[in-house]
Motif scaffolding. Structure first.
Motif, mmCIF file in Angstrom:
data_model
loop_
_atom_site.group_PDB
_atom_site.id
_atom_site.type_symbol
_atom_site.label_atom_id
_atom_site.label_comp_id
_atom_site.label_asym_id
_atom_site.label_seq_id
_atom_site.Cartn_x
_atom_site.Cartn_y
_atom_site.Cartn_z
ATOM 1 N N GLY A 1 0.823 -1.203 0.000
ATOM 2 C CA GLY A 1 0.000 0.000 0.000
ATOM 3 C C GLY A 1 0.857 1.253 0.000
ATOM 4 N N MET A 2 1.935 1.236 0.775
ATOM 5 C CA MET A 2 2.857 2.372 0.811
ATOM 6 C C MET A 2 3.531 2.581 -0.534
ATOM 7 S SD MET A 2 4.830 1.866 4.446
ATOM 8 C CE MET A 2 4.043 2.194 6.027
ATOM 9 N N LEU A 3 3.983 1.494 -1.134
ATOM 10 C CA LEU A 3 4.732 1.590 -2.385
ATOM 11 C C LEU A 3 3.848 1.972 -3.569
ATOM 12 C CD1 LEU A 3 7.049 -1.533 -1.944
ATOM 13 C CD2 LEU A 3 7.697 0.870 -1.687
ATOM 14 N N LEU A 4 2.554 1.648 -3.470
ATOM 15 C CA LEU A 4 1.631 1.981 -4.553
ATOM 16 C C LEU A 4 1.074 3.397 -4.441
ATOM 17 C CD1 LEU A 4 -0.521 -1.297 -4.744
ATOM 18 C CD2 LEU A 4 1.281 -0.582 -6.330
ATOM 19 N N ALA A 5 1.211 4.002 -3.285
ATOM 20 C CA ALA A 5 0.545 5.273 -3.004
ATOM 21 C C ALA A 5 1.087 6.449 -3.814
ATOM 22 C CB ALA A 5 0.642 5.603 -1.511
ATOM 23 N N ALA A 6 2.339 6.376 -4.220
ATOM 24 C CA ALA A 6 2.952 7.497 -4.941
ATOM 25 C C ALA A 6 4.081 6.972 -5.813
ATOM 26 C CB ALA A 6 3.482 8.529 -3.940
ATOM 27 N N PRO A 7 4.455 7.724 -6.845
ATOM 28 C CA PRO A 7 5.590 7.304 -7.677
ATOM 29 C C PRO A 7 6.867 7.205 -6.846
ATOM 30 C CG PRO A 7 4.337 9.068 -8.730
ATOM 31 C CD PRO A 7 3.838 8.961 -7.325
ATOM 32 N N GLY A 8 7.726 6.273 -7.198
ATOM 33 C CA GLY A 8 8.986 6.125 -6.489
ATOM 34 C C GLY A 8 8.820 5.417 -5.163
ATOM 35 N N VAL A 9 9.888 5.457 -4.381
ATOM 36 C CA VAL A 9 9.909 4.789 -3.081
ATOM 37 C C VAL A 9 9.692 5.824 -1.982
ATOM 38 C CG1 VAL A 9 11.295 3.413 -1.471
ATOM 39 C CG2 VAL A 9 11.496 3.029 -3.941
ATOM 40 N N PRO A 10 8.787 5.558 -1.038
ATOM 41 C CA PRO A 10 8.541 6.511 0.049
ATOM 42 C C PRO A 10 9.795 6.760 0.876
ATOM 43 C CG PRO A 10 6.845 4.805 -0.013
ATOM 44 C CD PRO A 10 7.934 4.367 -0.939
ATOM 45 N N HIS A 11 9.795 7.846 1.616
ATOM 46 C CA HIS A 11 10.906 8.172 2.503
ATOM 47 C C HIS A 11 11.119 7.042 3.506
ATOM 48 C CE1 HIS A 11 13.235 10.365 5.586
ATOM 49 N NE2 HIS A 11 13.635 11.117 4.557
ATOM 50 N N TRP A 12 12.379 6.789 3.830
ATOM 51 C CA TRP A 12 12.699 5.663 4.708
ATOM 52 C C TRP A 12 11.987 5.756 6.058
ATOM 53 C CZ3 TRP A 12 14.678 6.234 9.549
ATOM 54 C CH2 TRP A 12 15.260 7.465 9.880
ATOM 55 N N SER A 13 11.778 6.965 6.545
ATOM 56 C CA SER A 13 11.155 7.117 7.856
ATOM 57 C C SER A 13 9.706 6.628 7.851
ATOM 58 C CB SER A 13 11.219 8.577 8.323
ATOM 59 O OG SER A 13 10.487 9.427 7.449
ATOM 60 N N VAL A 14 9.004 6.859 6.729
ATOM 61 C CA VAL A 14 7.625 6.381 6.612
ATOM 62 C C VAL A 14 7.606 4.862 6.549
ATOM 63 C CG1 VAL A 14 5.559 6.367 5.171
ATOM 64 C CG2 VAL A 14 6.837 8.490 5.490
ATOM 65 N N LEU A 15 8.510 4.295 5.758
ATOM 66 C CA LEU A 15 8.576 2.841 5.642
ATOM 67 C C LEU A 15 8.894 2.186 6.982
ATOM 68 C CD1 LEU A 15 10.484 2.452 2.246
ATOM 69 C CD2 LEU A 15 8.158 1.698 2.724
ATOM 70 N N VAL A 16 9.863 2.728 7.691
ATOM 71 C CA VAL A 16 10.298 2.118 8.947
ATOM 72 C C VAL A 16 9.292 2.366 10.068
ATOM 73 C CG1 VAL A 16 12.061 2.133 10.755
ATOM 74 C CG2 VAL A 16 12.743 2.189 8.344
ATOM 75 N N PHE A 17 9.041 3.640 10.362
ATOM 76 C CA PHE A 17 8.168 3.958 11.506
ATOM 77 C C PHE A 17 6.702 3.613 11.232
ATOM 78 C CE2 PHE A 17 11.784 6.907 12.323
ATOM 79 C CZ PHE A 17 12.164 6.367 13.552
ATOM 80 N N GLY A 18 6.280 3.775 9.976
ATOM 81 C CA GLY A 18 4.906 3.423 9.642
ATOM 82 C C GLY A 18 4.639 1.945 9.865
ATOM 83 N N ASN A 19 5.542 1.113 9.391
ATOM 84 C CA ASN A 19 5.346 -0.331 9.542
ATOM 85 C C ASN A 19 5.506 -0.786 10.991
ATOM 86 O OD1 ASN A 19 4.865 -1.762 6.868
ATOM 87 N ND2 ASN A 19 6.546 -0.396 6.328
ATOM 88 N N ILE A 20 6.425 -0.185 11.716
ATOM 89 C CA ILE A 20 6.583 -0.547 13.125
ATOM 90 C C ILE A 20 5.324 -0.189 13.904
ATOM 91 C CG2 ILE A 20 7.814 0.002 15.264
ATOM 92 C CD1 ILE A 20 10.368 0.275 13.617
ATOM 93 N N GLY A 21 4.821 1.033 13.692
ATOM 94 C CA GLY A 21 3.639 1.473 14.424
ATOM 95 C C GLY A 21 2.416 0.627 14.111
ATOM 96 N N ILE A 22 2.180 0.356 12.827
ATOM 97 C CA ILE A 22 1.021 -0.452 12.424
ATOM 98 C C ILE A 22 1.169 -1.880 12.944
ATOM 99 C CG2 ILE A 22 -0.209 -1.419 10.442
ATOM 100 C CD1 ILE A 22 0.609 1.194 8.927
ATOM 101 N N ALA A 23 2.376 -2.433 12.866
ATOM 102 C CA ALA A 23 2.606 -3.798 13.353
ATOM 103 C C ALA A 23 2.362 -3.910 14.855
ATOM 104 C CB ALA A 23 4.033 -4.232 13.022
ATOM 105 N N LEU A 24 2.768 -2.896 15.612
ATOM 106 C CA LEU A 24 2.556 -2.917 17.061
ATOM 107 C C LEU A 24 1.066 -2.914 17.402
ATOM 108 C CD1 LEU A 24 5.357 -0.470 18.272
ATOM 109 C CD2 LEU A 24 5.227 -2.928 18.718
ATOM 110 N N LEU A 25 0.292 -2.107 16.695
ATOM 111 C CA LEU A 25 -1.152 -2.066 16.943
ATOM 112 C C LEU A 25 -1.833 -3.348 16.474
ATOM 113 C CD1 LEU A 25 -1.635 1.668 16.121
ATOM 114 C CD2 LEU A 25 -2.583 0.584 18.147
ATOM 115 N N ALA A 26 -1.368 -3.906 15.369
ATOM 116 C CA ALA A 26 -1.923 -5.183 14.901
ATOM 117 C C ALA A 26 -1.613 -6.288 15.903
ATOM 118 C CB ALA A 26 -1.344 -5.535 13.529
ATOM 119 N N GLY A 27 -0.395 -6.265 16.447
ATOM 120 C CA GLY A 27 -0.030 -7.241 17.469
ATOM 121 C C GLY A 27 -0.869 -7.088 18.718
#
Length: 303
Positions: A42-68
């Protein structure tokens, strides 16, 4: 003394050793891993190119913690049910190895950490949407719908379908049509995925008092609905191509994967076999992973 009682007794005497692996098991890491795959895509499809590393790292950590956290709450709410079903009776809360109170403290810690990371490092929209998904899954679905209606997985499937949209909003900060389309794909996929498992585990669900569709309406009725929902899922999976979100690579992949899923569904309808139901369930996981990979490959080649 039953095994469950023995487990509780051991816990009371403090002789059971608890490791970090037990707490990891509470988070359902395999389920969360599949969710995170769709989140990343979803992150990679949202915009052309690769999202900023901070969004990839912190976004996935935060979502994973809430899913857990949602998964941990599921263990607590389903403690009694889990002791009845073969595939869940060895879970840490079901055996008494981890107490419900300790599990809830763990879930709260995960949720607070996830919210803090998302609000601080990503955006508030993603944080609140992720929290809403947690409430939808752990609260609305697990506490109420799961025990209330054979349509539980249809209605409650929306919470489990949210991860790609969460990834999308983490990058864009907005809820957009194509992000919602990714949600719709998973929403349509969820019923045939879970109903196939429900047929395979029908006796266990009946014993646990869970009104899954095969328990309340029988296998034949469920198998017809698996075919119908698979057809709907196949149609929905073509929408990214129809709307211009993806190109021919995805179209071919979606058709091949979807027709194979339909083949499993028809085979199940004709044979009414528990092992075919299990094979259908296993393929459904492969289907979703492969479909989103096709979306990703197509995106970076054509867009």
């Amino acid at each position: 003394m039953s095994e469950h009682a023995k487990a509780l007794n051991l816990e009371g005497n403090g002789t059971q050793k608890i490791s970090w692996k037990d707490f990891l098991e509470l988070t359902k890491p395999r389920v969360v891993a599949l969710m995170m795959l769709t989140t990343v895509i979803g992150m990679l499809l949202a915009a052309p190119g690769v999202p900023h590393w901070s969004v990839l790292v912190f976004g996935n950590i935060g979502i994973a913690l809430l899913a857990g956290a949602a998964a941990v709450i599921n263990h607590v709410v389903d403690q009694k049910i889990d002791t009845v079903m073969a595939r869940t009776r060895k879970r840490p809360v079901a055996t008494g190895k981890i107490s419900p109170f300790d599990a809830l403290v763990f879930a709260t810690s995960l949720a607070l950490a996830g919210m803090l990371i998302l609000v601080w490092q990503v955006n508030a929209l993603t944080a609140w949407l992720t929290l809403a998904s947690l409430v939808g899954y752990a609260g609305v679905y697990t506490l109420y719908l799961k025990r209330a209606t054979p349509q539980n997985i249809v209605i409650g499937g929306l919470a489990g379908a949210m991860p790609p949209l969460l990834g999308w909003t983490a990058v864009t900060g907005q809820v957009e049509g194509h992000g919602l389309l990714l949600v719709l794909i998973i929403f349509a996929w969820t019923p045939p995925h879970f109903w196939a498992l429900a047929i395979h585990r029908k006796e266990e669900y009946a014993k646990a008092g869970i009104p899954m569709l095969p328990v309340t309406h029988g296998n034949r009725y469920t198998e017809i609905h698996i075919v119908l929902y698979t057809l709907m899922m196949l149609a929905v999976s073509l929408l990214p191509f129809v709307t211009g979100m993806s190109g021919p690579i995805y179209l071919v992949g979606a058709l091949v994967l979807g027709l194979r899923f339909l083949q499993y569904a028809v085979r199940l309808l004709r044979g009414d076999d528990r092992m075919v139901a299990l094979a259908t369930f296993k393929y459904s996981i492969t289907y979703l992973m492969a479909l989103f990979v096709f979306l990703l490959v197509d995106h970076f080649i054509y867009f």
